[in-house]
Design a protein around this motif. Structure first.
Motif, mmCIF file in Angstrom:
data_model
loop_
_atom_site.group_PDB
_atom_site.id
_atom_site.type_symbol
_atom_site.label_atom_id
_atom_site.label_comp_id
_atom_site.label_asym_id
_atom_site.label_seq_id
_atom_site.Cartn_x
_atom_site.Cartn_y
_atom_site.Cartn_z
ATOM 1 N N SER A 171 0.828 -1.081 -0.053
ATOM 2 C CA SER A 171 -0.099 0.006 -0.008
ATOM 3 C C SER A 171 0.688 1.245 0.113
ATOM 4 C CB SER A 171 -0.947 0.092 1.349
ATOM 5 O OG SER A 171 -0.276 0.377 2.379
ATOM 6 N N GLU A 172 0.205 2.385 -0.494
ATOM 7 C CA GLU A 172 1.106 3.705 -0.412
ATOM 8 C C GLU A 172 1.447 4.157 0.828
ATOM 9 O OE1 GLU A 172 -0.660 6.798 -2.926
ATOM 10 O OE2 GLU A 172 -1.414 5.320 -4.537
ATOM 11 N N SER A 173 0.651 3.977 1.621
ATOM 12 C CA SER A 173 0.462 4.405 3.206
ATOM 13 C C SER A 173 -0.231 3.500 4.218
ATOM 14 C CB SER A 173 0.063 5.825 3.367
ATOM 15 O OG SER A 173 -1.407 6.085 3.046
ATOM 16 N N VAL A 174 -0.022 3.830 5.404
ATOM 17 C CA VAL A 174 -0.603 2.736 6.510
ATOM 18 C C VAL A 174 -1.199 3.589 7.855
ATOM 19 C CG1 VAL A 174 0.068 0.926 8.207
ATOM 20 C CG2 VAL A 174 0.660 0.710 5.885
ATOM 21 N N PHE A 190 0.914 6.792 11.839
ATOM 22 C CA PHE A 190 0.816 7.172 10.358
ATOM 23 C C PHE A 190 2.144 7.019 9.647
ATOM 24 C CE2 PHE A 190 0.760 10.758 7.101
ATOM 25 C CZ PHE A 190 -0.070 9.740 6.053
ATOM 26 N N LEU A 191 2.025 6.117 8.646
ATOM 27 C CA LEU A 191 3.104 5.847 7.749
ATOM 28 C C LEU A 191 2.888 6.710 6.346
ATOM 29 C CD1 LEU A 191 6.163 4.845 7.130
ATOM 30 C CD2 LEU A 191 4.870 2.869 6.349
ATOM 31 N N ASP A 192 3.623 7.634 5.796
ATOM 32 C CA ASP A 192 3.174 8.076 4.589
ATOM 33 C C ASP A 192 3.900 7.698 3.347
ATOM 34 O OD1 ASP A 192 5.838 9.550 4.315
ATOM 35 O OD2 ASP A 192 4.959 11.421 5.270
ATOM 36 N N ALA A 193 3.546 8.053 2.396
ATOM 37 C CA ALA A 193 4.223 7.394 0.970
ATOM 38 C C ALA A 193 5.772 7.772 0.993
ATOM 39 C CB ALA A 193 3.451 7.865 -0.142
ATOM 40 N N SER A 194 6.248 8.583 1.733
ATOM 41 C CA SER A 194 7.785 8.866 1.621
ATOM 42 C C SER A 194 8.398 8.073 2.863
ATOM 43 C CB SER A 194 7.908 10.515 1.825
ATOM 44 O OG SER A 194 7.642 10.637 3.425
ATOM 45 N N GLY A 195 7.761 7.367 3.448
ATOM 46 C CA GLY A 195 8.421 6.628 4.562
ATOM 47 C C GLY A 195 8.403 7.201 5.966
#
Length: 261
Positions: A171-174, A190-195
């Motif tokens: 997934s892109e984010s979590v 929260f984990l965004d698409a940039s890590g």
């Protein structure tokens, strides 16, 4: 009636209207969105947690989707509980349809309200193969993350690693929601698409994982995406919505960057 957009809810039907797509329709309405639904299962339960379920075929599930996509523009999709490989495959086919050019929020919903597991080992494996890479965000509890592959935290300091490991499914984010042991509080990771990792504590009015209210959280998050919020804004506003619904009136803190994340 004027609405601000349309959400597609994919999940089970609950005869009491407290969970499943019926609860999602209510949440969508509060956010000013119209809702379309694809029903996976018809369920009947009572307060004693007696439970009966009728599973709909993949063919009929796809037929529901075709009817919707021929006539309606969808602004966001929320996927809830699925109960078989056939349903998972049908859902993947729906999400791969080019007419669905919008964010997708997936909640694994691995466990039923009576705490039995909705997906067997083969179905869980198929879920991991077919769905996470189609998700803009996965919203899960720590218990669900563990069921999806042993992503288990021994303590709070390991929760960010659980979120990172869950993201490796594709997934892109979590957004990972977890209980804080010994406290009437939970934490959203929260984990965004940039890590980049962010965390936010919140009060628990109800005991246990039901206090996390992840199904409602994921639907509210999807609604906020349809309204134009970015992922972190949507995650924060969705938790505010759940906390307010549980009777919490004080302002919650903002997401804070996880040090070393």
């Amino acid at each position: 009636m004027n609405t601000k957009g349309r959400i597609l809810l994919i999940g089970r039907s609950d005869c009491l209207g407290e969970k499943g797509v019926q609860a999602g329709i209510w949440t969508a309405g509060v956010h000013g969105l119209a809702a379309s639904t694809i029903v996976m299962n018809m369920t009947a339960r009572d307060e004693g947690l007696n439970f009966e379920e009728i599973e709909l075929s993949g063919t009929f599930i796809v037929r529901q989707a075709e009817t919707i996509l021929q006539k309606q523009n969808i602004d966001v999709v929320k996927v809830g509980r699925l109960s078989s490989e056939e349903q998972i495959e049908a859902t993947a086919r729906i999400l791969e349809d080019s007419r669905l050019n919008c964010p997708v929020v997936i909640s694994p919903a691995v466990f039923r309200s009576n705490d039995s597991q909705a997906l067997g080992v083969r179905a869980l494996a198929h879920w991991k193969r077919r769905l996470p890479h189609l998700a803009t965000m996965i919203v899960a509890t720590e218990r669900e993350a563990d069921a999806l592959g042993g992503f288990h935290a021994e303590g709070r300091e390991e929760l960010p690693h659980v979120a990172e490991t869950l993201a490796t499914l594709g997934s892109e984010s979590v957004l990972l929601s977890a209980l804080l042991p010994g406290q009437a509080r939970g934490v959203d990771i929260f984990l965004d698409a940039s890590g980049q990792l962010h965390e936010r504590e919140f009060p628990l009015i109800r005991e246990g994982e039901y206090g996390l209210d992840t199904p409602n959280l994921s639907t509210a998050l999807a609604c906020q995406l349809a309204l134009g919020c970015n992922l972190m804004q949507a995650a924060g506003l969705a938790r505010d919505f759940v906390a307010e619904g549980q009777g919490w009136t004080s302002e919650l803190p903002a997401f804070a960057e996880v040090q070393g994340g």
